[in-house]
Scaffold this active site. Sequence first.
Site, PDB file in Angstrom:
ATOM      1  N   GLY A 253       0.860  -1.190   0.000  1.00 36.36           N
ATOM      2  CA  GLY A 253       0.000   0.000   0.000  1.00 36.36           C
ATOM      3  C   GLY A 253       0.890   1.231   0.000  1.00 36.36           C
ATOM      4  O   GLY A 253       2.010   1.193  -0.522  1.00 36.36           O
ATOM      5  N   ARG A 254       0.384   2.288   0.604  1.00 34.10           N
ATOM      6  CA  ARG A 254       1.140   3.556   0.586  1.00 34.10           C
ATOM      7  C   ARG A 254       2.503   3.416   1.263  1.00 34.10           C
ATOM      8  O   ARG A 254       3.522   3.833   0.725  1.00 34.10           O
ATOM      9  CB  ARG A 254       0.368   4.642   1.322  1.00 34.10           C
ATOM     10  N   ILE A 255       2.492   2.831   2.484  1.00 35.10           N
ATOM     11  CA  ILE A 255       3.762   2.766   3.224  1.00 35.10           C
ATOM     12  C   ILE A 255       4.696   1.741   2.574  1.00 35.10           C
ATOM     13  O   ILE A 255       5.893   1.996   2.407  1.00 35.10           O
ATOM     14  CB  ILE A 255       3.518   2.448   4.726  1.00 35.10           C
TER      15      ILE A 255
ATOM     16  N   SER B  73       0.705  -8.845  -1.810  1.00 37.36           N
ATOM     17  CA  SER B  73      -0.370  -7.901  -1.523  1.00 37.36           C
ATOM     18  C   SER B  73      -1.650  -8.465  -2.101  1.00 37.36           C
ATOM     19  O   SER B  73      -1.604  -9.292  -3.014  1.00 37.36           O
ATOM     20  CB  SER B  73      -0.029  -6.582  -2.221  1.00 37.36           C
TER      21      SER B  73
ATOM     22  N   ARG C 277       1.774  -3.924  12.778  1.00 40.05           N
ATOM     23  CA  ARG C 277       1.128  -4.283  14.041  1.00 40.05           C
ATOM     24  C   ARG C 277       1.712  -5.609  14.520  1.00 40.05           C
ATOM     25  O   ARG C 277       1.896  -6.542  13.715  1.00 40.05           O
ATOM     26  CB  ARG C 277      -0.392  -4.438  13.862  1.00 40.05           C
TER      27      ARG C 277
ATOM     28  N   GLU D 155       1.063  -4.541  23.276  1.00 42.82           N
ATOM     29  CA  GLU D 155       1.682  -3.255  23.627  1.00 42.82           C
ATOM     30  C   GLU D 155       0.923  -2.601  24.769  1.00 42.82           C
ATOM     31  O   GLU D 155      -0.313  -2.712  24.805  1.00 42.82           O
ATOM     32  CB  GLU D 155       1.587  -2.311  22.418  1.00 42.82           C
TER      33      GLU D 155
ATOM     34  N   HIS E 243       7.115   1.975  19.242  1.00 46.35           N
ATOM     35  CA  HIS E 243       6.031   2.362  18.325  1.00 46.35           C
ATOM     36  C   HIS E 243       6.113   3.852  17.951  1.00 46.35           C
ATOM     37  O   HIS E 243       5.219   4.639  18.279  1.00 46.35           O
ATOM     38  CB  HIS E 243       4.658   2.024  18.929  1.00 46.35           C
TER      39      HIS E 243
ATOM     40  N   GLY F 185       6.725   4.908  14.640  1.00 46.97           N
ATOM     41  CA  GLY F 185       6.681   5.033  13.177  1.00 46.97           C
ATOM     42  C   GLY F 185       6.267   6.416  12.698  1.00 46.97           C
ATOM     43  O   GLY F 185       6.866   6.981  11.777  1.00 46.97           O
TER      44      GLY F 185
HETATM   45  C1  DGY Z   1      -0.538   4.153  12.848  1.00 49.09           C
HETATM   46  O1  DGY Z   1      -0.834   5.342  12.791  1.00 49.09           O
HETATM   47  O2  DGY Z   1      -1.347   3.251  12.689  1.00 49.09           O
HETATM   48  C2  DGY Z   1       0.892   3.782  13.087  1.00 49.09           C
HETATM   49  O3  DGY Z   1       0.999   2.582  13.744  1.00 49.09           O
HETATM   50  C3  DGY Z   1       1.664   4.850  13.795  1.00 49.09           C
HETATM   51  O4  DGY Z   1       2.997   4.484  13.932  1.00 49.09           O
END
Ligand code: DGY
Length: 320
Positions: free
Chosen positions: A157-159, A178, A239, A268, A286, A288
């Site tokens: 996807g985007r990331i 994907s 995740r 988490e 976490h 990101g």
């Molecule tokens: C999100 O926004 O879902 C990401 O896990 C942030 O790091």
Amino acid sequence: MDKKKIFITSQIPEVGINLMIKKGFQIDIFKGKNQIKSDELIKRAKDSSALITLLSDIVDKEIIDHLSKTKIIANYAAGFNNIDIEYARQKGIIVTNTPDVLTESTADLTLALILACSRRIYEGIELVKKRKFKGWAPKLLLGKELNNKTVGIIGMGRIGYAVAKRVRAFGCNIIYFSNNRNLVAEKAADAKKVSLSELMKRSDIISIHVPLNDKTKNLINKEKLELMKKDAIIINTARGEVIDEKYLIDMLKNKRIFSAGFDVYQNEPQINPELLKLENVIALPHIGSATFEARNKMSELVAKNVIAVLSGKRPITPVN
Ligand code: DGY
């Protein structure tokens, strides 16, 4: 007339809050040191027209049942696995997330983990800090270069695509798994779509970028992990529940793969203590999307979604 109330479960960057104040909404923010408990959330949110949540706030059926005045739950995250979006839909509550605005930040962090794992950066830092560096040595902390390595991206996807572009610039070949073909990634990053098993077998570096849902929970299970090359690296910034974490820890313990980079975990913020003992693991909290740029844009986007819905307009980034 009473002002419409918006409840936010945590302090988020001012930019979005100011937008909502300017529109005349009443803002209530939970300012506790720890994460909000569900009874407090219910108490503060039940008379709110909008609820702004973090990815760590579980919004299940029980909570939704108390939100009789709420028109929108705006999640301050791209992921929305913390919210029962189907039940919210049944109750007529719109749920939104913050996609796009954190793509580049999350891809940057993924690359940082890829490089840190490949070049054993954490072990290097520890060696220096513990004053164990005794001088240059031909075999000190040998790692791997990225050039010509095969990177397997799970979820294009985007990331996933933003990561593909980055590793492509380091000379990597890209394969991906994907649901759908990503023709842009195929063209711009010469990415090839393969099955998940093939990706696990062929990749030198595996990076996970799927959302968490019923289909992706434990997607990278024991059988899939077993397929990895013995010197592979695996990175998870998506995740924790997507991987069989316990089995992966066993593999890392037994040096069955080279190393792993984690930004996310099952359960988490509790982290399996076994994971923290391992030298071949880089574990981050976490982060990101934790850049000034992304967090400000996330704040703006949640606010714009809330303002749109409370003004009777369509949300910008709905998920249900
Ligand atoms: C999100 O926004 O879902 C990401 O896990 C942030 O790091």
